[in-house]
Design a protein around this motif. Sequence first.
Motif, PDB file in Angstrom:
ATOM      1  N   ASP A 116     -22.817 -35.817 -19.909  1.00 25.41           N
ATOM      2  CA  ASP A 116     -21.817 -34.934 -19.299  1.00 25.41           C
ATOM      3  C   ASP A 116     -20.521 -34.915 -20.100  1.00 25.41           C
ATOM      4  OD1 ASP A 116     -23.573 -34.263 -17.309  1.00 25.41           O
ATOM      5  OD2 ASP A 116     -22.784 -35.707 -15.851  1.00 25.41           O
ATOM      6  N   ALA A 117     -20.063 -36.072 -20.576  1.00 29.43           N
ATOM      7  CA  ALA A 117     -18.801 -36.154 -21.310  1.00 29.43           C
ATOM      8  C   ALA A 117     -18.882 -35.389 -22.631  1.00 29.43           C
ATOM      9  CB  ALA A 117     -18.433 -37.618 -21.564  1.00 29.43           C
ATOM     10  N   HIS A 118     -19.987 -35.550 -23.349  1.00 28.43           N
ATOM     11  CA  HIS A 118     -20.149 -34.845 -24.629  1.00 28.43           C
ATOM     12  C   HIS A 118     -20.303 -33.338 -24.416  1.00 28.43           C
ATOM     13  CE1 HIS A 118     -21.616 -38.861 -26.405  1.00 28.43           C
ATOM     14  NE2 HIS A 118     -20.393 -38.638 -26.834  1.00 28.43           N
ATOM     15  N   ARG A 119     -21.120 -32.964 -23.438  1.00 30.96           N
ATOM     16  CA  ARG A 119     -21.343 -31.542 -23.160  1.00 30.96           C
ATOM     17  C   ARG A 119     -20.041 -30.873 -22.766  1.00 30.96           C
ATOM     18  NH1 ARG A 119     -25.462 -31.889 -20.121  1.00 30.96           N
ATOM     19  NH2 ARG A 119     -24.316 -32.309 -18.207  1.00 30.96           N
ATOM     20  N   ASP A 120     -19.244 -31.529 -21.929  1.00 36.29           N
ATOM     21  CA  ASP A 120     -17.980 -30.975 -21.459  1.00 36.29           C
ATOM     22  C   ASP A 120     -17.048 -30.664 -22.630  1.00 36.29           C
ATOM     23  OD1 ASP A 120     -16.439 -30.030 -19.386  1.00 36.29           O
ATOM     24  OD2 ASP A 120     -15.454 -31.964 -19.023  1.00 36.29           O
ATOM     25  N   VAL A 121     -16.953 -31.595 -23.585  1.00 31.70           N
ATOM     26  CA  VAL A 121     -16.053 -31.405 -24.728  1.00 31.70           C
ATOM     27  C   VAL A 121     -16.587 -30.305 -25.650  1.00 31.70           C
ATOM     28  CG1 VAL A 121     -15.157 -32.520 -26.806  1.00 31.70           C
ATOM     29  CG2 VAL A 121     -15.118 -33.737 -24.640  1.00 31.70           C
ATOM     30  N   VAL A 122     -17.874 -30.314 -25.942  1.00 29.78           N
ATOM     31  CA  VAL A 122     -18.463 -29.301 -26.835  1.00 29.78           C
ATOM     32  C   VAL A 122     -18.309 -27.910 -26.242  1.00 29.78           C
ATOM     33  CG1 VAL A 122     -20.637 -28.467 -27.837  1.00 29.78           C
ATOM     34  CG2 VAL A 122     -20.067 -30.899 -27.964  1.00 29.78           C
ATOM     35  N   ALA A 136      -7.872 -32.500 -24.481  1.00 28.51           N
ATOM     36  CA  ALA A 136      -7.358 -33.820 -24.079  1.00 28.51           C
ATOM     37  C   ALA A 136      -6.465 -33.687 -22.858  1.00 28.51           C
ATOM     38  CB  ALA A 136      -6.605 -34.465 -25.238  1.00 28.51           C
ATOM     39  N   ASP A 137      -5.607 -32.668 -22.811  1.00 28.57           N
ATOM     40  CA  ASP A 137      -4.734 -32.449 -21.649  1.00 28.57           C
ATOM     41  C   ASP A 137      -5.548 -32.133 -20.395  1.00 28.57           C
ATOM     42  OD1 ASP A 137      -2.414 -32.900 -23.050  1.00 28.57           O
ATOM     43  OD2 ASP A 137      -1.976 -30.761 -23.391  1.00 28.57           O
ATOM     44  N   GLU A 138      -6.558 -31.265 -20.523  1.00 34.90           N
ATOM     45  CA  GLU A 138      -7.361 -30.893 -19.361  1.00 34.90           C
ATOM     46  C   GLU A 138      -8.166 -32.068 -18.819  1.00 34.90           C
ATOM     47  OE1 GLU A 138      -9.904 -27.507 -19.829  1.00 34.90           O
ATOM     48  OE2 GLU A 138      -8.248 -26.139 -20.232  1.00 34.90           O
ATOM     49  N   LEU A 139      -8.706 -32.882 -19.720  1.00 36.57           N
ATOM     50  CA  LEU A 139      -9.556 -33.991 -19.284  1.00 36.57           C
ATOM     51  C   LEU A 139      -8.770 -35.288 -19.070  1.00 36.57           C
ATOM     52  CD1 LEU A 139     -12.649 -33.424 -21.626  1.00 36.57           C
ATOM     53  CD2 LEU A 139     -12.382 -32.714 -19.244  1.00 36.57           C
ATOM     54  N   THR A 140      -7.508 -35.241 -19.391  1.00 43.00           N
ATOM     55  CA  THR A 140      -6.620 -36.420 -19.311  1.00 43.00           C
ATOM     56  C   THR A 140      -7.223 -37.636 -20.023  1.00 43.00           C
ATOM     57  OG1 THR A 140      -7.468 -37.108 -17.141  1.00 43.00           O
ATOM     58  CG2 THR A 140      -5.536 -35.641 -17.151  1.00 43.00           C
ATOM     59  N   VAL A 141      -7.624 -37.389 -21.273  1.00 41.38           N
ATOM     60  CA  VAL A 141      -8.110 -38.457 -22.145  1.00 41.38           C
ATOM     61  C   VAL A 141      -7.367 -38.337 -23.476  1.00 41.38           C
ATOM     62  CG1 VAL A 141     -10.410 -38.583 -21.100  1.00 41.38           C
ATOM     63  CG2 VAL A 141     -10.027 -37.064 -23.030  1.00 41.38           C
ATOM     64  N   PRO A 142      -7.307 -39.406 -24.268  1.00 38.56           N
ATOM     65  CA  PRO A 142      -6.631 -39.323 -25.567  1.00 38.56           C
ATOM     66  C   PRO A 142      -7.345 -38.343 -26.512  1.00 38.56           C
ATOM     67  CG  PRO A 142      -7.046 -41.608 -24.944  1.00 38.56           C
ATOM     68  CD  PRO A 142      -7.767 -40.759 -23.965  1.00 38.56           C
TER      69      PRO A 142
END
Length: 168
Positions: A116-122, A136-142
């Motif tokens: 899920d994490a990889h698919r979301d970013v791609v 990064a802003d939308e997912l609140t991750v670095p």
Amino acid sequence: MPSDDAARLGALYDAHATPIWRYVVHLTGDHAAADDVVQETLLRAWRTPHILAEDPESTRSWMYTVARHLVVDEARSARRRREIPVEEPPESAVRDATDAIFDAMLIEEALAGLSDAHRDVVVRAYYGGLTVAEIADELTVPEGTVKSRLHYGLRALRLGLQEKGVTR
């Protein structure tokens, strides 16, 4: 001097064009091709000054030989062997959506194989058109995490597509 050249070219045309044209039409049966061959023959004669300096009969014999060689070269050319004359040009091909549908299905299946994490970013990067900073802003991750997920997600996607036989 240019007017002298033009006069000599005109005299060359007047003296030899019609007999050469008739000869080429006799060989090919094609009036348009005969025009092209005569033009090329006259051009070659014009570029060969020692031919023009000879007597007119020798010049004409040389021009017949050149014209015959041009006809033979055209008959032997790969372009001529591959061309098939038709009465009307064919309709232009219209691409259907079949390839795009199959491509979308393959990509959808390969994306389903990602975490899920990889698919979301791609998906956000390539289908949403977002930058690394925006993701990064939308997912609140670095941003580094987004770059890492994008890298590994694309690698897994490529492997998934290769397993399905996609080679491009």
